[in-house]
Enzyme design. Structure first.
Site, PDB file in Angstrom:
ATOM      1  N   HIS A 143       0.855  -1.185   0.000  1.00 58.27           N
ATOM      2  CA  HIS A 143       0.000   0.000   0.000  1.00 58.27           C
ATOM      3  C   HIS A 143       0.894   1.238   0.000  1.00 58.27           C
ATOM      4  O   HIS A 143       1.846   1.308   0.782  1.00 58.27           O
ATOM      5  CB  HIS A 143      -0.828   0.079   1.298  1.00 58.27           C
ATOM      6  CG  HIS A 143      -1.940  -0.903   1.384  1.00 58.27           C
ATOM      7  ND1 HIS A 143      -2.493  -1.272   2.594  1.00 58.27           N
ATOM      8  CD2 HIS A 143      -2.628  -1.575   0.432  1.00 58.27           C
ATOM      9  CE1 HIS A 143      -3.464  -2.138   2.385  1.00 58.27           C
ATOM     10  NE2 HIS A 143      -3.571  -2.341   1.083  1.00 58.27           N
ATOM     11  N   GLN A 296      -8.430 -11.577  -4.639  1.00 65.34           N
ATOM     12  CA  GLN A 296      -7.900 -11.068  -3.381  1.00 65.34           C
ATOM     13  C   GLN A 296      -8.846 -11.612  -2.329  1.00 65.34           C
ATOM     14  O   GLN A 296      -9.987 -11.142  -2.234  1.00 65.34           O
ATOM     15  CB  GLN A 296      -7.910  -9.533  -3.403  1.00 65.34           C
ATOM     16  CG  GLN A 296      -7.633  -8.915  -2.050  1.00 65.34           C
ATOM     17  CD  GLN A 296      -7.763  -7.397  -2.074  1.00 65.34           C
ATOM     18  OE1 GLN A 296      -6.877  -6.694  -1.651  1.00 65.34           O
ATOM     19  NE2 GLN A 296      -8.879  -6.893  -2.565  1.00 65.34           N
ATOM     20  N   ASP A 335      -4.053  -7.863   5.057  1.00 66.42           N
ATOM     21  CA  ASP A 335      -3.933  -6.444   4.697  1.00 66.42           C
ATOM     22  C   ASP A 335      -4.640  -5.534   5.695  1.00 66.42           C
ATOM     23  O   ASP A 335      -4.120  -4.487   6.034  1.00 66.42           O
ATOM     24  CB  ASP A 335      -4.463  -6.199   3.275  1.00 66.42           C
ATOM     25  CG  ASP A 335      -5.868  -6.746   3.059  1.00 66.42           C
ATOM     26  OD1 ASP A 335      -6.347  -7.533   3.901  1.00 66.42           O
ATOM     27  OD2 ASP A 335      -6.486  -6.390   2.047  1.00 66.42           O
ATOM     28  N   SER A 362      -2.283  -8.874   0.665  1.00 62.91           N
ATOM     29  CA  SER A 362      -2.869  -8.143  -0.465  1.00 62.91           C
ATOM     30  C   SER A 362      -2.823  -6.654  -0.131  1.00 62.91           C
ATOM     31  O   SER A 362      -3.773  -5.921  -0.348  1.00 62.91           O
ATOM     32  CB  SER A 362      -4.266  -8.637  -0.772  1.00 62.91           C
ATOM     33  OG  SER A 362      -5.021  -8.830   0.388  1.00 62.91           O
TER      34      SER A 362
END
Lengths: 740, 145
Positions: A143, A296, A335, A362
């Site tokens: 991210h 995902q 995540d 993810s």
């Protein structure tokens, strides 16, 4: 009445979490709801007329889609007739190749897939992941976002993420209208850090599609699918609209992956009383039926919901496994924040980290949590070193490559300058030198100057809806001298034309080499097969910047040959008066000059002598040559001491008070926590030795207890002891020393 | 894909897509569009690897290379719940098949029309609407993609 221990436990991070008992009727159950159907399939004339006990006249949107697009009718009857336990055993049997299971799973209904994984423990599921993962080489996704939507910071963070080895970098927005600029910044930054990193900007589908069409993004994982019809409708989509969207992205050369996960239907209030895992199996069959190359999944942003239930974390692992059985690339969650407890968070991670998945997270926050616009994120930039150490500990590739501070500063500055040049060339609001400098060294966006948001949003609008394209960006980069960045962004566009990265589980390796199920299929079949961390990669993963060279340690601890303040004056004789012998280790005050606690050997010896002399007892100093062991040094001294009492000291500072008639490994006092000693400790040791010699009652020396000392210093202890041991002359008797 | 056979949607070769051409202003974004032919080759590769649904998706994608961005948005919207009548969808399918040379996508839209009608998620009363359309409430995965 309250137990103080229970009061402490109640305040532990893990107890900030919510734990509930299952409530199947509303879908608050991880697996095995009483309302979950049992597996069945009936096919008549090439048409599915019953699936999981539902007749085709009762099919909902999802059943229809699965029946028409997901099930491989050629193997369905055989697959459904194979006992679930047998398929489960095939998953862990190294003699059964991945392809065999892929074929069987292609004919399985949602209930059948669940029944198979329900036979398995988490350990067995992890074995399944190792074998069923699509791509041989595991990878990771980052991210990169910030609260100020600052383009220079985004570019620098994307570059750092790329340098650290993330194969995909995704950004998103606080304010949707920033999306084109954020996508641009992450594209330019990522290609500055390392060519071939795939990027996306997660926003609403229509904008997302436009970004992809513009060439500003190269993948999309925003396509959510749901396990019940009502949830789908609430998400304002159907399996057909989502499948169309997937084709639309592919038509412009954009990689896509769908998103789903346990808990979503329950959260949205439409579980139909089905378990989370069963509904997720339906999602995954929609994903496969739609022709998505991957998913995902792993509960994603709903993770805390399955975690509130018994077996929730196991169910999340099971959903990863089902996705892999269906041949999908899996970006396996980890995540969204999974726990307040570091222990629980890490334990959950290990289920994917150890076997390896296509993307272990993810979305790993390659930024501070403060700036993570994906709801804070599970891991952040401050935990990167933990990740690197885990890779090194277990010889596992978690997708990240160790880097140095210098490398990071270099790519960050370059990426900030590259986006500065692009903004300048496009006539966008300028990025100042101060912003470049701040982005280079920033911790988070609080370190960044504020920007004119209205002007930036204006530029974003112009980029998305005007004639500007990524071709212009490439030209500007080239003309501003960022030839390699221009070449990388250009190559990303060329790759869209080739389309090899539309194949399942594709990422770019070195030099834009595509790694996918076509070029890099997972071939794990037990020990010695599949992806293994060895050779050059293992060498890279073990070379952490903070790992140092033990061979040069002794130079760093000041084992320099100073003036000889300890002079050997002949063989040590046995005394015949009341005295204390201080027996030193072979390297004390010679090859080694300081204790492990950093005390100068001269000061240490002076302190012991002071302590002895303060009690009016004479002392002399000898050196043991035949041993480096503290007990035997002390024992040797005791044999020489007129009083029978001696102090034995190793160079690292460990000290014993010994007495002649004790067994070698016995003692009067053993002071083993040398890192915690100060000079007063050594004075007390001297005083106590003198008092033992004088026959006076003595309270043992009290020392500070620090249970982390061993953890911190065991390497240094080992090295100091090793060096002292290297000075041992086994046959040489102790010598008398003169202290000057 | 054998790189020497790749042609872009505008008919250029990969070799044409170089930095000098970018500097000279000879290339547009359209020159970096994947072609339908390339997507069909990719579909064959996916099929050969056992991924027949991925192949189907790539074949639908190949058809969509000839459809404008705006029309792509419009078709997506038409397929969302409650947007179209049955006739709207079949008309769309006809247009895809006859006007846009997209028979696979057309069949996909027709299939959707049938299922949407059966499940009552079409707009208007021409569907056998037994269920009430609810309004979109957003995406639970939003915020952690």
């Amino acid at each position: 009445m309250r137990s103080k221990r229970f009061e402490k436990l109640a305040k532990r991070p893990v107890n900030r979490e919510t734990f509930i008992k299952p409530w199947p009727e509303v879908g608050l159950i991880a697996v095995d709801s009483p309302l979950d159907p049992s597996p069945s399939v009936e096919i008549e004339n090439g048409v599915v007329v019953e699936m999981d006990r539902v007749g085709c006249e009762e099919f909902d949107l999802i059943d229809h889609f699965i029946a028409q697009h997901a099930l491989n009718l050629g193997v369905a009857e055989r697959a459904m007739a194979t006992p679930s336990g047998e398929i489960a055993r095939m998953l862990v049997d190294i003699n059964v190749p991945r392809a065999t299971i892929l074929e069987l799973a292609s004919g399985c209904t949602p209930a059948k897939l669940v029944e198979i994984v329900q036979q398995m423990s988490v350990l067995e599921m992890m074995m399944g992941l190792a074998k069923m993962r699509a791509r041989r080489t595991p990878a990771n996704q980052a991210h990169a976002t910030n609260r100020k939507e600052h383009p220079a910071l985004l570019s620098a963070d994307a570059a750092e993420g790329a340098l650290r080895g993330f194969a995909e970098v995704e950004t998103t927005v606080g304010v949707t209208r920033y999306a084109p600029l954020n996508a641009l910044a992450v594209l330019v930054g990522s290609q500055t850090g390392r060519g071939g990193v795939l990027t996306q900007c997660a926003v609403e589908e229509a904008v997302n599609l436009r970004l992809g069409f513009k060439g500003l993004t190269s993948y999309s994982e925003t396509l959510s699918v749901y396990g019940t019809e009502d949830t789908f409708i609430d998400g304002d989509d159907t399996p057909w609209s989502k499948a169309f969207l997937g084709a639309a992205y592919a038509s412009r050369g954009v990689k896509t992956r769908y998103t789903s996960g346990t808990g979503a239907a329950a959260l949205m209030g439409h579980s139909e009383g089905k378990s989370m895992l069963y509904l997720e199996a339906r999602c995954l069959l929609i994903t496969r039926g739609a022709g998505s190359q991957g998913t995902q999944n792993g509960s994603i942003s709903c993770i805390a919901l399955p975690e509130s239930l018994p077996g929730g974390v196991r169910a999340v692992l099971a959903e990863n496994l089902i996705a892999m059985m269906l041949g999908l690339e899996v970006a396996s969650g980890n995540d969204a924040l999974a726990s307040h407890s570091e222990m629980r968070k890490t334990a959950k991670l290990m289920l994917q980290f150890i076997p390896g998945t296509d993307f272990i997270t993810s979305g790993y926050g390659a930024i501070p949590r403060y700036d993570n616009m994906f709801g804070g994120g599970n891991f952040d930039v401050t935990e990167l070193d933990d990740w690197y150490v885990l890779q090194r500990d277990m010889q596992i590739d978690g997708g990240l490559t160790p880097v140095t501070e210098e490398q990071v500063l270099h790519v960050r500055e370059r990426a900030a300058r590259a986006i500065q040049a692009v903004f300048d060339g496009l006539g966008f609001p300028p990025i100042s030198e101060a912003e470049v400098e701040a982005a280079t060294t920033a911790y988070d966006s609080a370190d960044m100057p504020d920007r004119d948001k209205v002007a930036d949003i204006g530029a974003a609008h112009k980029l998305l809806y005007g004639p500007l394209t990524v071709v212009e960006v490439i030209r500007i980069l080239e003309e501003a001298g960022f030839h390699d960045v221009a070449a990388n962004v250009l190559e990303m566009q060329r790759q869209r034309v080739i389309g090899d990265y539309l194949q399942p589980a594709a990422i770019f390796g070195d030099d834009f080499q595509v790694l996918s199920v076509v070029t890099d299929p997972n071939d794990y079949q037990g020990p010695g097969t599949g992806y293994r961390v060895e050779g050059e990669r293992w060498s890279v993963l073990q070379s952490l910047p903070q790992a140092w060279e033990p061979r040069t340690y002794l130079k760093s601890v000041g084992a320099v040959q100073e003036s000889m303040w300890l002079e050997e004056i002949g063989p040590a004789e046995r005394g015949n008066q009341v005295e204390i012998v201080i027996a030193l280790g072979p390297a004390f005050g010679a090859e080694i000059s300081h204790t492990i606690g950093g005390l100068d050997h001269r000061d240490v010896l002076s302190a012991v002598l002071q302590g002895i002399q303060g009690e009016g007892v004479p002392a002399r100093v000898v050196r043991a040559h035949h041993t480096s062991d503290c007990a035997f040094i002390g024992y040797a001294g005791a044999q020489l001491s007129g009083s029978g009492v001696a102090v034995g000291m190793q160079s690292k500072g460990t000290t014993v008070i010994h007495q002649r008639d004790l067994a070698p490994l016995d003692n009067l006092e053993l002071l083993s926590q040398a890192p915690n000693f100060d000079l007063d400790t050594y004075r007390q040791i001297g005083r106590n030795a003198a008092r033992y010699a004088s026959g006076e009652s003595t309270i043992p020396v009290s020392t500070k207890i620090d249970n982390t000392a061993r953890l911190r210093l065991i390497v240094q202890t080992t090295l100091l002891h090793l060096y002292e041991t290297q000075q041992v002359e086994r046959d040489r008797p102790p010598t008398e020393l003169r202290v000057s | 894909m054998a790189k020497n056979t790749v042609r872009t949607a505008t008919g250029r070769t990969l070799d044409d897509l170089n930095i000098e051409a970018v500097r000279a202003g000879e290339l547009t974004a359209e020159d970096f569009r994947i072609s339908g032919e390339t997507l069909r080759h990719q579909a064959e590769a996916a099929e050969a690897a056992g991924y027949w649904q991925v192949a189907e998706n790539l074949r639908r994608a190949a058809e969509l290379t000839g459809v404008s961005n705006q029309e792509v948005f419009d078709i997506y919207d038409a397929l969302r719940p409650g947007r179209c009548t049955y006739d709207n969808l079949t008309a769309l399918a006809d247009r895809l098949e006859k006007g846009l040379a997209a028979p696979l996508t057309a069949a996909f839209v027709r299939e959707a029309a049938e299922v949407y009608q059966e499940r009552g998620i079409l707009r208007d009363s021409d569907s056998s609407a037994k269920r009430r359309m609810s309004v979109a409430k957003g995406d639970p995965h939003e915020g952690a993609s």
